[in-house]
Design an enzyme around this catalytic site. Structure first.
Site, PDB file in Angstrom:
ATOM      1  N   SER A   1       0.162   5.141   6.774  1.00 46.25           N
ATOM      2  CA  SER A   1       0.552   3.731   6.655  1.00 46.25           C
ATOM      3  C   SER A   1       2.061   3.595   6.753  1.00 46.25           C
ATOM      4  O   SER A   1       2.816   4.365   6.158  1.00 46.25           O
ATOM      5  CB  SER A   1       0.054   3.178   5.317  1.00 46.25           C
TER       6      SER A   1
ATOM      7  N   CYS B   1      -2.545  -2.170  -6.102  1.00 50.28           N
ATOM      8  CA  CYS B   1      -3.575  -3.071  -5.587  1.00 50.28           C
ATOM      9  C   CYS B   1      -4.521  -3.510  -6.689  1.00 50.28           C
ATOM     10  O   CYS B   1      -5.120  -4.572  -6.606  1.00 50.28           O
ATOM     11  CB  CYS B   1      -4.368  -2.407  -4.465  1.00 50.28           C
TER      12      CYS B   1
ATOM     13  N   THR C   1      -5.060  -7.059  20.420  1.00 47.71           N
ATOM     14  CA  THR C   1      -3.693  -7.018  20.949  1.00 47.71           C
ATOM     15  C   THR C   1      -2.776  -6.349  19.938  1.00 47.71           C
ATOM     16  O   THR C   1      -2.789  -6.687  18.758  1.00 47.71           O
ATOM     17  CB  THR C   1      -3.208  -8.456  21.254  1.00 47.71           C
TER      18      THR C   1
ATOM     19  N   GLY D   1      -3.225   1.614   6.258  1.00 50.40           N
ATOM     20  CA  GLY D   1      -4.009   2.689   5.663  1.00 50.40           C
ATOM     21  C   GLY D   1      -5.453   2.290   5.393  1.00 50.40           C
ATOM     22  O   GLY D   1      -6.380   3.097   5.582  1.00 50.40           O
ATOM     23  N   THR D   2      -5.646   1.059   4.967  1.00 44.42           N
ATOM     24  CA  THR D   2      -7.008   0.614   4.648  1.00 44.42           C
ATOM     25  C   THR D   2      -7.879   0.652   5.899  1.00 44.42           C
ATOM     26  O   THR D   2      -9.008   1.162   5.874  1.00 44.42           O
ATOM     27  CB  THR D   2      -6.966  -0.821   4.062  1.00 44.42           C
TER      28      THR D   2
ATOM     29  N   ASN E   1      -2.258   8.498  -4.872  1.00 46.11           N
ATOM     30  CA  ASN E   1      -1.295   7.404  -4.945  1.00 46.11           C
ATOM     31  C   ASN E   1      -0.855   7.067  -6.366  1.00 46.11           C
ATOM     32  O   ASN E   1       0.164   6.443  -6.566  1.00 46.11           O
ATOM     33  CB  ASN E   1      -1.862   6.156  -4.273  1.00 46.11           C
TER      34      ASN E   1
ATOM     35  N   HIS F   1       4.156   1.148   5.687  1.00 47.45           N
ATOM     36  CA  HIS F   1       5.001   0.604   4.610  1.00 47.45           C
ATOM     37  C   HIS F   1       5.311   1.620   3.510  1.00 47.45           C
ATOM     38  O   HIS F   1       6.095   1.338   2.606  1.00 47.45           O
ATOM     39  CB  HIS F   1       4.415  -0.699   4.036  1.00 47.45           C
TER      40      HIS F   1
HETATM   41  N1  PLP Z   1      -4.572   5.044   0.815  1.00 49.18           N
HETATM   42  C1  PLP Z   1      -3.637   5.307  -0.105  1.00 49.18           C
HETATM   43  C2  PLP Z   1      -3.600   6.645  -0.743  1.00 49.18           C
HETATM   44  C3  PLP Z   1      -2.704   4.318  -0.466  1.00 49.18           C
HETATM   45  O1  PLP Z   1      -1.796   4.579  -1.393  1.00 49.18           O
HETATM   46  C4  PLP Z   1      -2.769   3.059   0.173  1.00 49.18           C
HETATM   47  C5  PLP Z   1      -1.832   1.976  -0.136  1.00 49.18           C
HETATM   48  O2  PLP Z   1      -1.509   1.605  -1.192  1.00 49.18           O
HETATM   49  C6  PLP Z   1      -3.769   2.845   1.135  1.00 49.18           C
HETATM   50  C7  PLP Z   1      -4.650   3.858   1.427  1.00 49.18           C
HETATM   51  C8  PLP Z   1      -3.903   1.541   1.843  1.00 49.18           C
HETATM   52  O3  PLP Z   1      -2.897   1.393   2.810  1.00 49.18           O
HETATM   53  P1  PLP Z   1      -2.496  -0.042   3.345  1.00 49.18           P
HETATM   54  O4  PLP Z   1      -1.822  -0.732   2.188  1.00 49.18           O
HETATM   55  O5  PLP Z   1      -1.547   0.233   4.477  1.00 49.18           O
HETATM   56  O6  PLP Z   1      -3.723  -0.735   3.783  1.00 49.18           O
END
Ligand code: PLP
Length: 351
Positions: A186, A312, A224, A58-59, A138, A188
């Site tokens: 994402s 995070c 890759t 996601g990041t 989130n 996970h």
């Molecule tokens: N965006 C949101 C709303 C999220 O909840 C998260 C993950 O916690 C992310 C982005 C980041 O995703 P990733 O952990 O796969 O980098």
């Protein structure tokens, strides 16, 4: 991870270990597995397979969407509209762009954490190049009126990105209906492996890559491919699509029961974002006079894994920017806990 996801990934490490860019048989076998996974991801959000860029999560998806548009559109303008409750992957990316001379409008949200579409309209300028508003938050799980914002973006002919990391697999997502140009996903968050994700990029979107190199992913993301991770992501997406009808209603019931019982048993307990449309699996509760970190530790000792603010940023003493944006005081924000239910949660867990 789902056991089926692990089972799908294992042979990629041991048997189908080819590089998907290689033209030999091993490579083509890996590519076929990757193509199938891409189809599952595309289906989950109603995209075409050619519109799915596979990447590290996601990041990266948020970074590629925002930086990619910022860099490709800076001749047209340097103004971006976003909200105050975005994930740090969007927030810090936009802050970084501010340092590079872009201008960012940070939209406020209501006490339930909702962006007002009229505020988006009012913030538009001739030099606006991007609107980035998350689909679901989130921390509190509130679902934004993305369809309405999408219409505004379409009318104004401005690119629209939405971070769908939390919503995908929890509620139905149709990128056409939402009218987004870019949508982050994402793996996970849907019982897939960590370190894999995707960015939906609508056909025709002009995006400058942030990873340059061998020109993988139709030149959108070099490097890759993580074939095993992608295969796991695809399998997770396949189950997530099925689970929307079967698992999520059950998860919502469990979440509602958790909240009802907590409210009945504990005085001074509130649910943040309660009055807004919310994801079925997220619950953000606030206990007056309590200290969140202490609650996290006490619950951890009982085998219950929860967080204060977003995972995070846990460990930081800063109150959650989301809770501050919905009008909580720093003390109140520190007394908040986030419960995230998985589709594997049981009634016993809630007890
Ligand atoms: N965006 C949101 C709303 C999220 O909840 C998260 C993950 O916690 C992310 C982005 C980041 O995703 P990733 O952990 O796969 O980098």
């Amino acid at each position: 991870m789902r056991s089926e996801v692990v089972a799908a990934m294992m042979p990629v490490f041991t048997e189908h270990f080819g590089n998907a860019s290689s033209i030999h048989w091993f490579g083509q076998q890996a590519k076929a597995l990757m193509d199938e996974a891409r189809q599952h991801v595309a289906r989950l959000v109603n995209a075409e397979t050619s519109e799915i860029v596979l990447l590290s999560g996601g990041t990266e998806a948020d970074n590629l969407a925002i930086r990619g548009i910022a860099e490709s559109q800076n001749a047209k303008g340097r103004h971006i509209i976003t909200s105050r409750i975005e994930h740090h992957a969007v927030l810090h990316t936009c802050k970084d762009l501010e340092k590079q001379g872009y201008e960012v409008t940070w939209l406020p949200v209501s006490r339930d954490g909702l962006v007002e579409p009229d505020d988006v309209r009012a913030a538009l300028r001739p030099d606006t190049i991007l609107i980035s508003i998350m689909h679901a938050n989130n921390e509190i799980g509130t679902i934004q009126p993305i369809e309405e914002i999408g219409r505004i973006a379409e009318e104004a002919d401005v690119y629209f990105h939405s971070d769908g990391v939390q919503s995908t697999g929890k509620i139905p997502v149709d990128v056409r209906k939402l009218q987004v140009d870019l949508f982050s996903i994402s793996s996970h968050k849907i019982h897939g492996p960590k370190g894999v994700g995707a960015l939906f990029v609508k056909k025709g979107t002009i995006l400058k890559p942030i990873m340059t190199g061998g020109g993988h992913e139709r030149n959108r993301r070099s490097g890759t491919e993580n074939v095993a991770g992608i295969v796991g992501f695809g399998e997770a997406a396949r189950f997530a699509l099925e689970g929307l009808k079967t698992e999520m209603p059950r998860v919502r019931e469990l979440r509602d029961r958790l909240e009802a019982e907590l409210k009945a048993k504990i005085e001074h307990l509130h649910v943040n974002g309660e009055n807004a449309p919310r994801l079925p699996n997220t619950s953000n509760i606030m206990v007056d006079y309590a200290e969140g970190e202490g609650l996290v530790i006490s619950l951890d000792l009982k085998g219950v894994a929860v967080s204060t603010g977003s995972a995070c940023s846990s460990g930081s003493l800063e109150p959650s920017h989301v809770l501050i944006a919905i009008g909580k005081t720093p003390d109140e924000a520190h007394g908040s806990l986030r419960f995230s239910l998985s589709s594997m949660a049981t009634a016993e867990d809630i007890e």
